[in-house]
Design a protein around this motif. Sequence first.
Motif, PDB file in Angstrom:
ATOM      1  N   GLN A  12       0.847  -1.188   0.000  1.00 18.36           N
ATOM      2  CA  GLN A  12       0.000   0.000   0.000  1.00 18.36           C
ATOM      3  C   GLN A  12       0.882   1.237   0.000  1.00 18.36           C
ATOM      4  O   GLN A  12       1.741   1.409   0.868  1.00 18.36           O
ATOM      5  CB  GLN A  12      -0.927   0.032   1.198  1.00 18.36           C
ATOM      6  N   PHE A  13       0.664   2.090  -0.979  1.00 18.35           N
ATOM      7  CA  PHE A  13       1.419   3.327  -1.124  1.00 18.35           C
ATOM      8  C   PHE A  13       0.626   4.506  -0.582  1.00 18.35           C
ATOM      9  O   PHE A  13      -0.604   4.497  -0.603  1.00 18.35           O
ATOM     10  CB  PHE A  13       1.728   3.590  -2.601  1.00 18.35           C
ATOM     11  N   SER A  14       1.350   5.522  -0.150  1.00 17.35           N
ATOM     12  CA  SER A  14       0.681   6.764   0.255  1.00 17.35           C
ATOM     13  C   SER A  14       0.200   7.469  -1.007  1.00 17.35           C
ATOM     14  O   SER A  14       0.682   7.224  -2.108  1.00 17.35           O
ATOM     15  CB  SER A  14       1.632   7.650   1.048  1.00 17.35           C
ATOM     16  N   HIS A  29       3.596   4.196  -9.157  1.00 20.42           N
ATOM     17  CA  HIS A  29       3.953   3.247  -8.098  1.00 20.42           C
ATOM     18  C   HIS A  29       4.816   2.110  -8.658  1.00 20.42           C
ATOM     19  O   HIS A  29       5.804   1.708  -8.041  1.00 20.42           O
ATOM     20  CB  HIS A  29       2.711   2.667  -7.432  1.00 20.42           C
ATOM     21  N   VAL A  30       4.437   1.605  -9.824  1.00 19.78           N
ATOM     22  CA  VAL A  30       5.196   0.521 -10.455  1.00 19.78           C
ATOM     23  C   VAL A  30       6.613   0.997 -10.784  1.00 19.78           C
ATOM     24  O   VAL A  30       7.589   0.300 -10.499  1.00 19.78           O
ATOM     25  CB  VAL A  30       4.474   0.000 -11.724  1.00 19.78           C
ATOM     26  N   ASP A  31       6.724   2.199 -11.356  1.00 17.96           N
ATOM     27  CA  ASP A  31       8.044   2.738 -11.688  1.00 17.96           C
ATOM     28  C   ASP A  31       8.901   2.912 -10.440  1.00 17.96           C
ATOM     29  O   ASP A  31      10.084   2.581 -10.439  1.00 17.96           O
ATOM     30  CB  ASP A  31       7.923   4.077 -12.414  1.00 17.96           C
ATOM     31  N   GLY A  56      -4.134   2.602  -4.950  1.00 24.07           N
ATOM     32  CA  GLY A  56      -2.951   2.788  -4.124  1.00 24.07           C
ATOM     33  C   GLY A  56      -2.303   1.512  -3.633  1.00 24.07           C
ATOM     34  O   GLY A  56      -1.421   1.544  -2.789  1.00 24.07           O
ATOM     35  N   ILE A  57      -2.734   0.358  -4.154  1.00 25.86           N
ATOM     36  CA  ILE A  57      -2.193  -0.925  -3.713  1.00 25.86           C
ATOM     37  C   ILE A  57      -1.660  -1.693  -4.922  1.00 25.86           C
ATOM     38  O   ILE A  57      -2.336  -1.811  -5.939  1.00 25.86           O
ATOM     39  CB  ILE A  57      -3.258  -1.769  -2.994  1.00 25.86           C
ATOM     40  N   GLU A  75       7.397   6.126   0.354  1.00 27.72           N
ATOM     41  CA  GLU A  75       6.047   6.122  -0.210  1.00 27.72           C
ATOM     42  C   GLU A  75       5.207   4.939   0.233  1.00 27.72           C
ATOM     43  O   GLU A  75       3.997   4.934   0.056  1.00 27.72           O
ATOM     44  CB  GLU A  75       6.123   6.106  -1.750  1.00 27.72           C
ATOM     45  N   VAL A  76       5.837   3.915   0.796  1.00 23.56           N
ATOM     46  CA  VAL A  76       5.122   2.697   1.207  1.00 23.56           C
ATOM     47  C   VAL A  76       4.587   2.852   2.625  1.00 23.56           C
ATOM     48  O   VAL A  76       5.329   3.167   3.536  1.00 23.56           O
ATOM     49  CB  VAL A  76       6.034   1.448   1.111  1.00 23.56           C
TER      50      VAL A  76
END
Length: 82
Positions: A12-14, A29-31, A56-57, A75-76
């Motif tokens: 889960q990312f912020s 997020h992937v990058d 966000g996940i 960011e995680v």
Amino acid sequence: MAPAIFKPYKVQFSRITSGLRGRSERDLHVDRLKRFVSEQGMAGELHSILPSGAFGILEILCTERLARRLSDLSEVEVVLEG
């Protein structure tokens, strides 16, 4: 089928507030995840990034070692097994 050393995790990312520039938040997020894995020299620890509809996940298949290190990313927010 992934080898047995890879387990499913949910990362889960912020929320991203800037820098999207027409790209989806998931792409960013992937990058960021791929860049972190590469910088840490852990490319062999990440098997795949699975499609996810959750906001966000990211759902990934990786080793337990990489999953523990992902919390080093600012960011995680949380890494959950399963």
